[in-house]
Enzyme design. Structure first.
Site, PDB file in Angstrom:
ATOM      1  CG  ASP A  11     -26.571  19.827 -12.614  1.00 52.27           C
ATOM      2  OD1 ASP A  11     -27.574  19.151 -12.343  1.00 52.27           O
ATOM      3  OD2 ASP A  11     -25.477  19.682 -12.031  1.00 52.27           O
ATOM      4  CG  ASP A 107     -29.564  15.568 -12.294  1.00 49.00           C
ATOM      5  OD1 ASP A 107     -29.329  14.730 -13.176  1.00 49.00           O
ATOM      6  OD2 ASP A 107     -28.806  15.753 -11.326  1.00 49.00           O
ATOM      7  CD  GLU A 108     -25.647  16.480 -14.992  1.00 55.88           C
ATOM      8  OE1 GLU A 108     -24.870  16.790 -15.907  1.00 55.88           O
ATOM      9  OE2 GLU A 108     -25.317  15.770 -14.028  1.00 55.88           O
TER      10      GLU A 108
END
Length: 420
Positions: A11, A107-108
């Site tokens: 993350d 973002d992950e």
């Protein structure tokens, strides 16, 4: 007995805000958030930096509420093209350790490194190496969870922010995961949390030890699924399908080592950026018909403007000409510029017949394209700075950058605050 898989969940910490800080390090020194229009007081907070955290700023809350908590909060409008570009580059780092990388938003991502540990070491070692590389190469911090399934890996990455690294194994998951609030578990939203609390389920351990029949009766199939999550029996695979997206734009930006004070200096930097963008357009097989520029001045005010043309291009010379015309329209030269950017959108794959405007000369455009590709070949073989335009010698402090070969805006030393 089959060996456990080794899954990482990575993350990028406060992703949008951190990318803004990377693009403009002074933002690290103030309470800042990415969100809607500050003047009109609408929109929501999309991300906040660490300086904004003590004020109780929350992701998803209205801008007006955030400004009541922190009147001096610096609001930056989102630049999704930049976020998509940088997050994909970070994921390219992940792909060097496994071909099984599954995005979970920008973002992950999950990474299955089961078959990679023979080459790179344990899951924890790989996680540490990825953290170091993402920070060194891109100036961004990531938190990583390491586990034997995707749910616990994500749970681990959420436990320590920023730059956390948590291993949840078969041996420790009851001690590590079961004590956490049930709402921390994947797919447990606010409504489900309230219902579970009424059943005296407050922790993941409570959920794991609740009779499955009761959960099924209350929640249906989702109750059975969440029970399996809590007990570590989730077995879904990391699915890389569709991970490579068709880009919406191709762009580049740079925060200069010194402020830009005049049009000539701006052209030196934009010449570098347009060359890198044109090169990447050709490499990825696209042309575009919308050129967008962005600038941020010394006061950290941001401006942008775009122009749509009536044909598709991947030629640096043409993109630069349009860029400078746009800059002339939006830049108040009384205020020096700190960073500038350019992107090309309206992308289409190469087409056999390229249509130019009425006054364009096809032969001239094709000739310019061949010149640019020849320069690219020379630079690829002998180094970026082995061949250059004379204009690059006017101010080497501004031209001493290879924006295509090195997209890292600042070295690690700057991010640590050693340089203003």
């Amino acid at each position: 007995m089959n060996k456990d898989r080794v899954i990482l969940h990575v993350d990028i910490n406060h992703c949008y805000a951190q990318i803004e800080e990377m693009l403009s390090p002074p933002c690290r020194k103030v309470a800042m958030a990415v969100g809607g229009n500050e003047d009109q007081r609408h929109g929501i907070i999309l991300a906040k930096n660490l300086k904004a955290k003590p004020f109780g700023i929350k992701t998803g809350e209205p801008i007006r509420d955030a400004l009541k908590k922190c009147p001096g909060l610096f609001i930056i409008p989102p630049k999704y093209d930049a976020y998509q570009y940088y997050t994909e580059k970070v994921k390219d780092v992940y792909r060097e350790y496994s071909d099984k990388v599954e995005s979970f938003g920008l973002d992950e991502a999950w990474i299955d490194v089961t078959e990679s540990i023979a080459l790179f070491g344990s899951g924890e070692q790989i996680a540490k190496e990825i953290q170091n590389r993402v920070f060194t190469e891109w100036g961004l911090t990531v938190s990583i969870g390491v586990s034997f399934n995707k749910v616990f890996a994500k749970l681990g990455s959420d436990m320590i922010k920023p730059s956390g690294l948590v291993v949840i194994s078969r041996d420790n998951y009851k001690d590590t995961a079961w004590k956490l609030p049930v709402e921390d578990l994947l797919m447990v939203g606010t409504a489900t949390e309230v219902k579970m609390n009424k059943m005296n389920i407050y922790t993941i351990g409570d959920l794991a030890q609740t009779p499955i029949k009761g959960l099924q009766k209350r929640f249906g199939k989702i109750g059975v699924l969440l029970w399996s999550y809590a007990n570590g029996s989730e077995t879904s695979q990391v699915d890389p399908t569709g991970i490579k997206r068709v880009p919406k734009s191709i762009g580049n930006s740079w925060t200069m080592p010194k402020d830009i004070n005049n049009f000539r200096e701006a052209k030196i930097v934009y010449e570098r950026l347009t060359n890198s963008v044109a090169c990447r357009l050709r490499e990825e097989g696209y042309k575009g018909n919308v050129i967008h520029i962005s600038i941020r001045d010394k006061k950290l005010d941001s401006f942008g403007k775009q122009m749509k043309i009536d044909h598709y291009t991947d030629t640096a010379k043409e993109i630069l000409q349009i860029t400078m015309n746009l800059l002339d329209e939006i830049w108040d030269r009384d205020i020096p510029l700190r960073s500038i950017g350019i992107s090309v959108t309206g992308l289409k794959s190469y087409i056999t017949h390229t249509q130019y405007d009425l006054f364009g000369v096809v032969e001239e455009m094709e000739k310019e394209n061949q010149i640019e590709m020849t320069l690219e070949d020379i630079r690829a073989k002998f180094g970026f700075f082995k061949i250059d335009k004379c204009s690059a010698l006017i101010d080497t402090q501004l031209s001493d950058v290879d924006p295509k070969g090195n997209h890292t805006i600042f070295p690690v030393g700057v991010l640590k605050g050693s340089i203003e």
